[in-house]
Design a protein around this motif. Structure first.
Motif, PDB file in Angstrom:
ATOM      1  N   GLU A 192       4.457   3.645  -3.219  1.00  0.00           N
ATOM      2  CA  GLU A 192       3.434   3.414  -4.235  1.00  0.00           C
ATOM      3  C   GLU A 192       2.908   4.796  -4.609  1.00  0.00           C
ATOM      4  O   GLU A 192       2.700   5.641  -3.744  1.00  0.00           O
ATOM      5  N   ASP A 203       6.691  -5.607  -1.804  1.00  0.00           N
ATOM      6  CA  ASP A 203       7.752  -5.178  -2.725  1.00  0.00           C
ATOM      7  C   ASP A 203       9.084  -5.047  -1.988  1.00  0.00           C
ATOM      8  O   ASP A 203      10.126  -5.450  -2.516  1.00  0.00           O
ATOM      9  N   HIS A 254       0.748  -4.908  -6.625  1.00  0.00           N
ATOM     10  CA  HIS A 254       1.893  -4.587  -5.771  1.00  0.00           C
ATOM     11  C   HIS A 254       1.446  -3.912  -4.486  1.00  0.00           C
ATOM     12  O   HIS A 254       0.459  -3.192  -4.468  1.00  0.00           O
ATOM     13  N   ASN A 255       2.198  -4.146  -3.432  1.00  0.00           N
ATOM     14  CA  ASN A 255       2.044  -3.339  -2.221  1.00  0.00           C
ATOM     15  C   ASN A 255       3.426  -3.124  -1.648  1.00  0.00           C
ATOM     16  O   ASN A 255       4.345  -3.908  -1.883  1.00  0.00           O
ATOM     17  N   ILE A 287       5.769 -13.157  -5.791  1.00  0.00           N
ATOM     18  CA  ILE A 287       5.379 -12.093  -6.719  1.00  0.00           C
ATOM     19  C   ILE A 287       3.858 -12.035  -6.753  1.00  0.00           C
ATOM     20  O   ILE A 287       3.189 -13.063  -6.904  1.00  0.00           O
ATOM     21  N   ASP A 344      10.161   1.526  -0.054  1.00  0.00           N
ATOM     22  CA  ASP A 344       9.368   1.439  -1.266  1.00  0.00           C
ATOM     23  C   ASP A 344       8.225   2.436  -1.190  1.00  0.00           C
ATOM     24  O   ASP A 344       7.729   2.728  -0.100  1.00  0.00           O
ATOM     25  N   ASN A 399      -1.314  -1.120  -7.822  1.00  0.00           N
ATOM     26  CA  ASN A 399      -0.880  -1.186  -6.427  1.00  0.00           C
ATOM     27  C   ASN A 399      -1.976  -1.596  -5.447  1.00  0.00           C
ATOM     28  O   ASN A 399      -1.717  -1.740  -4.261  1.00  0.00           O
ATOM     29  N   ASP A 422       9.728  -7.781 -10.869  1.00  0.00           N
ATOM     30  CA  ASP A 422       8.969  -9.019 -11.010  1.00  0.00           C
ATOM     31  C   ASP A 422       9.641  -9.986 -11.979  1.00  0.00           C
ATOM     32  O   ASP A 422       9.743 -11.186 -11.700  1.00  0.00           O
TER      33      ASP A 422
END
Length: 165
Positions: free
Chosen positions: A17, A137, A132-133, A128, A15, A60, A117
């Motif tokens: 960011e 995620d 986000h991180n 959730i 993932d 994020n 999500d």
């Protein structure tokens, strides 16, 4: 149609960011890896190179303080990731990126977007977070992938919530 293999030993979840959606204009802020079979995690913040400010903090959670000592990914760090996560990168023919959204057919009438999500909510997956991180995620994406169990789904809007078939 054949189900997709969901053996955790066959996957590494990756993932990123970012500081926006345009790769030539917005920085990559962090990279994260998660190995679902043994729980190994890796997350690294990366320095701003294209932008002067972080504009995606509300999404994020990454702020300027997180990037104070951030450095670019070195060859030694990359080699460590390859070894630690047992990645075999011998060219693109053996490296496959899989987006679980390929397994979703959505009616244009379903409520909301088919985001990670929203899918986690539909499939009742906990964890959730509003912000986000990368590691969280990765874990959510893996839980969602496992929950979908390699099947294909149709999601349509119902009277009380989305219907999943």
């Amino acid at each position: 149609m054949k189900r997709i293999n969901t053996n955790p030993a066959e996957y590494v979840v990756f993932d990123v960011e970012t500081n926006g959606l345009k790769p030539k204009q917005h920085d990559l802020l962090s990279i994260s890896f998660y190995k679902p079979d043994d729980g190994k995690e890796y997350c690294k913040f990366l320095p701003l190179e294209l932008n002067h400010n972080i504009i995606t903090t509300p999404i994020n959670g990454i702020n300027e303080n997180d990037l104070i000592d951030a450095t670019a990914l070195t060859q030694i760090e990359f080699d460590h990731i390859i070894e630690e996560f047992e990645l075999e990168i011998c060219g693109y023919d053996k490296l496959t990126f899989y987006n679980f959204k390929k397994n979703i057919i959505s009616s244009k009438y379903s409520s909301g977007n088919i985001t990670k999500d929203n899918l986690c909510s539909i499939f009742k997956i906990e964890g959730i977070e509003t912000t986000h991180n990368g590691i969280n995620d990765c874990k959510l994406e893996w839980k969602l992938f496992k929950k979908m169990d390699g099947y294909f789904y149709l999601i349509t809007e119902g009277p009380r919530a989305d219907n999943v078939f």
